[in-house]
Design a protein around this motif. Sequence first.
Motif, PDB file in Angstrom:
ATOM      1  N   PRO A  87     117.651 -54.357 -19.850  1.00  0.00           N
ATOM      2  CA  PRO A  87     116.913 -54.420 -18.581  1.00  0.00           C
ATOM      3  C   PRO A  87     115.433 -54.050 -18.715  1.00  0.00           C
ATOM      4  O   PRO A  87     114.647 -54.347 -17.808  1.00  0.00           O
ATOM      5  CB  PRO A  87     117.655 -53.408 -17.691  1.00  0.00           C
ATOM      6  N   LEU A  88     115.058 -53.411 -19.831  1.00  0.00           N
ATOM      7  CA  LEU A  88     113.676 -52.959 -20.001  1.00  0.00           C
ATOM      8  C   LEU A  88     112.778 -53.995 -20.672  1.00  0.00           C
ATOM      9  O   LEU A  88     111.550 -53.842 -20.680  1.00  0.00           O
ATOM     10  CB  LEU A  88     113.639 -51.675 -20.837  1.00  0.00           C
ATOM     11  N   ILE A  89     113.353 -55.034 -21.244  1.00  0.00           N
ATOM     12  CA  ILE A  89     112.558 -56.003 -21.994  1.00  0.00           C
ATOM     13  C   ILE A  89     111.625 -56.759 -21.047  1.00  0.00           C
ATOM     14  O   ILE A  89     112.074 -57.383 -20.093  1.00  0.00           O
ATOM     15  CB  ILE A  89     113.465 -56.997 -22.738  1.00  0.00           C
ATOM     16  N   PRO A  90     110.313 -56.706 -21.287  1.00  0.00           N
ATOM     17  CA  PRO A  90     109.367 -57.384 -20.390  1.00  0.00           C
ATOM     18  C   PRO A  90     109.558 -58.899 -20.407  1.00  0.00           C
ATOM     19  O   PRO A  90     110.031 -59.473 -21.392  1.00  0.00           O
ATOM     20  CB  PRO A  90     108.002 -57.004 -20.977  1.00  0.00           C
ATOM     21  N   SER A  91     109.156 -59.517 -19.354  1.00  0.00           N
ATOM     22  CA  SER A  91     109.206 -60.974 -19.266  1.00  0.00           C
ATOM     23  C   SER A  91     108.365 -61.591 -20.377  1.00  0.00           C
ATOM     24  O   SER A  91     107.252 -61.134 -20.664  1.00  0.00           O
ATOM     25  CB  SER A  91     108.674 -61.428 -17.903  1.00  0.00           C
ATOM     26  N   GLY A  92     108.909 -62.614 -21.023  1.00  0.00           N
ATOM     27  CA  GLY A  92     108.188 -63.271 -22.103  1.00  0.00           C
ATOM     28  C   GLY A  92     108.302 -62.579 -23.441  1.00  0.00           C
ATOM     29  O   GLY A  92     107.676 -62.991 -24.418  1.00  0.00           O
ATOM     30  N   MET A  93     109.086 -61.525 -23.519  1.00  0.00           N
ATOM     31  CA  MET A  93     109.253 -60.756 -24.753  1.00  0.00           C
ATOM     32  C   MET A  93     110.734 -60.705 -25.085  1.00  0.00           C
ATOM     33  O   MET A  93     111.590 -60.859 -24.212  1.00  0.00           O
ATOM     34  CB  MET A  93     108.671 -59.344 -24.583  1.00  0.00           C
ATOM     35  N   ASN A  94     111.071 -60.497 -26.360  1.00  0.00           N
ATOM     36  CA  ASN A  94     112.469 -60.289 -26.729  1.00  0.00           C
ATOM     37  C   ASN A  94     112.634 -58.886 -27.297  1.00  0.00           C
ATOM     38  O   ASN A  94     111.663 -58.133 -27.441  1.00  0.00           O
ATOM     39  CB  ASN A  94     112.961 -61.364 -27.708  1.00  0.00           C
ATOM     40  N   MET A  95     113.862 -58.516 -27.609  1.00  0.00           N
ATOM     41  CA  MET A  95     114.115 -57.150 -28.057  1.00  0.00           C
ATOM     42  C   MET A  95     113.422 -56.812 -29.385  1.00  0.00           C
ATOM     43  O   MET A  95     112.842 -55.730 -29.515  1.00  0.00           O
ATOM     44  CB  MET A  95     115.619 -56.876 -28.147  1.00  0.00           C
ATOM     45  N   PRO A  96     113.452 -57.705 -30.406  1.00  0.00           N
ATOM     46  CA  PRO A  96     112.760 -57.363 -31.651  1.00  0.00           C
ATOM     47  C   PRO A  96     111.267 -57.104 -31.452  1.00  0.00           C
ATOM     48  O   PRO A  96     110.710 -56.175 -32.050  1.00  0.00           O
ATOM     49  CB  PRO A  96     112.998 -58.588 -32.532  1.00  0.00           C
ATOM     50  N   GLU A  97     110.626 -57.908 -30.618  1.00  0.00           N
ATOM     51  CA  GLU A  97     109.196 -57.700 -30.381  1.00  0.00           C
ATOM     52  C   GLU A  97     108.958 -56.362 -29.698  1.00  0.00           C
ATOM     53  O   GLU A  97     108.034 -55.616 -30.064  1.00  0.00           O
ATOM     54  CB  GLU A  97     108.613 -58.837 -29.541  1.00  0.00           C
ATOM     55  N   ASN A 113     130.343 -50.467 -32.398  1.00  0.00           N
ATOM     56  CA  ASN A 113     130.568 -50.412 -30.951  1.00  0.00           C
ATOM     57  C   ASN A 113     129.492 -49.597 -30.239  1.00  0.00           C
ATOM     58  O   ASN A 113     128.939 -50.010 -29.211  1.00  0.00           O
ATOM     59  CB  ASN A 113     131.950 -49.827 -30.650  1.00  0.00           C
ATOM     60  N   SER A 114     129.188 -48.442 -30.793  1.00  0.00           N
ATOM     61  CA  SER A 114     128.178 -47.587 -30.185  1.00  0.00           C
ATOM     62  C   SER A 114     126.794 -48.227 -30.263  1.00  0.00           C
ATOM     63  O   SER A 114     125.995 -48.146 -29.310  1.00  0.00           O
ATOM     64  CB  SER A 114     128.174 -46.216 -30.869  1.00  0.00           C
ATOM     65  N   SER A 115     126.502 -48.872 -31.393  1.00  0.00           N
ATOM     66  CA  SER A 115     125.195 -49.516 -31.568  1.00  0.00           C
ATOM     67  C   SER A 115     124.990 -50.624 -30.545  1.00  0.00           C
ATOM     68  O   SER A 115     123.916 -50.743 -29.933  1.00  0.00           O
ATOM     69  CB  SER A 115     125.083 -50.086 -32.988  1.00  0.00           C
ATOM     70  N   VAL A 116     126.003 -51.445 -30.361  1.00  0.00           N
ATOM     71  CA  VAL A 116     125.897 -52.538 -29.393  1.00  0.00           C
ATOM     72  C   VAL A 116     125.694 -51.987 -27.985  1.00  0.00           C
ATOM     73  O   VAL A 116     124.884 -52.507 -27.195  1.00  0.00           O
ATOM     74  CB  VAL A 116     127.152 -53.439 -29.460  1.00  0.00           C
ATOM     75  N   THR A 140     117.771 -56.133 -32.928  1.00  0.00           N
ATOM     76  CA  THR A 140     117.474 -57.559 -32.768  1.00  0.00           C
ATOM     77  C   THR A 140     118.174 -58.092 -31.528  1.00  0.00           C
ATOM     78  O   THR A 140     117.857 -59.172 -31.039  1.00  0.00           O
ATOM     79  CB  THR A 140     117.944 -58.382 -33.982  1.00  0.00           C
ATOM     80  N   GLY A 141     119.170 -57.344 -31.042  1.00  0.00           N
ATOM     81  CA  GLY A 141     119.905 -57.766 -29.858  1.00  0.00           C
ATOM     82  C   GLY A 141     120.925 -58.851 -30.109  1.00  0.00           C
ATOM     83  O   GLY A 141     121.465 -59.437 -29.174  1.00  0.00           O
ATOM     84  N   THR A 142     121.212 -59.111 -31.393  1.00  0.00           N
ATOM     85  CA  THR A 142     122.122 -60.215 -31.718  1.00  0.00           C
ATOM     86  C   THR A 142     123.527 -59.754 -32.080  1.00  0.00           C
ATOM     87  O   THR A 142     124.437 -60.578 -32.201  1.00  0.00           O
ATOM     88  CB  THR A 142     121.562 -61.039 -32.888  1.00  0.00           C
TER      89      THR A 142
END
Length: 323
Positions: A254-264, A243-246, A218-220
């Motif tokens: 850096p790979l998340i496309p514009s207009g998208m978030n990590m969960p999507e 720690n490793s997960s974060v 989720t990136g949170t």
Amino acid sequence: MQYRRFGRTDWQVSEIGYGMWGLAGWTGSEENEYNAALDRSVELGCNFFDTAWGYGAGQSERTLGELVKRNSGKRLYIATKIPPKNFKWPSKPEYPLEECFPASHIIEYTEKSLHNLGVETIDLQQFHVWEDDWAQHEEWQKAIEQLTRDGKVQHWGISVNRWEPDNVLNTLKTGLISAVQVIYNIFDQAPEDNLFPLCRELDVAVIARVPFDEGTLTGTLTKETTFPSNDWRATYFVPENLNSSVEHADALRPLIPSGMNMPEMALRFILNNPDVATTIPGMRKIRNVEANMASSDGKALDSALIESLKGHRWDRTPTSWSQ
């Protein structure tokens, strides 16, 4: 909502299903809130719901039963699970079948689930842990054949232990199992090696669970994140894992496309694989339901992005905290 064929059952299930563990056993679950979220999921086309007796000793099953009653005019598919008799998750190779799934226990807990759900038949009854060494034991085979003959279960599945996707291959070859539930996400890509090809060959449906890696994707989460002591995640996200997960999640940003978030992005990665029949994120709030269901629009991630995400495979092995 897009729908996919659920293996040999020929069901057409929503490719975004509903994982119901978070409704019992995680903190922050309010009954009115999650019932509203469940109702909204049905409005948006979700028709596959995954629960277990082990989620609150039947609480989650009863919640699903009420949802089915409220939507009696719609076809909702019910998937639940039998807990191991020793109530130990996961199973271990040294556990004999008789300690986990004797025939009497399989029958007893199927009856309990039927009662909790308020239905006469369960669409998909699953074993909540598994060891592939049990594959040829007649004890479980005869029990499930009896329950199927009696019309109490339509199809059978296995929920594979965390990070053990191959610990079911011989069991699938018995022909008695219609679906397998396995952790599959951007990090956990190991099911692609052996499990998915066999499921394709045998026409066994794949349920991809833990699409957000218990919250990592989720990136949170941060390295300072904590959970209440009565929340399951407090025992899972020990410092070694947190720690490793974060760090692994941060590497994806850096790979998340514009207009998208990590969960999507995480959901769309899973839906990119045609071997997956449905994925079952946990959802307790309407906003989560709406965001996750929106990922089922038939739009694929860019092939170059998929290839980049393949490079973030993170192979892990079971440990004391992985449960």
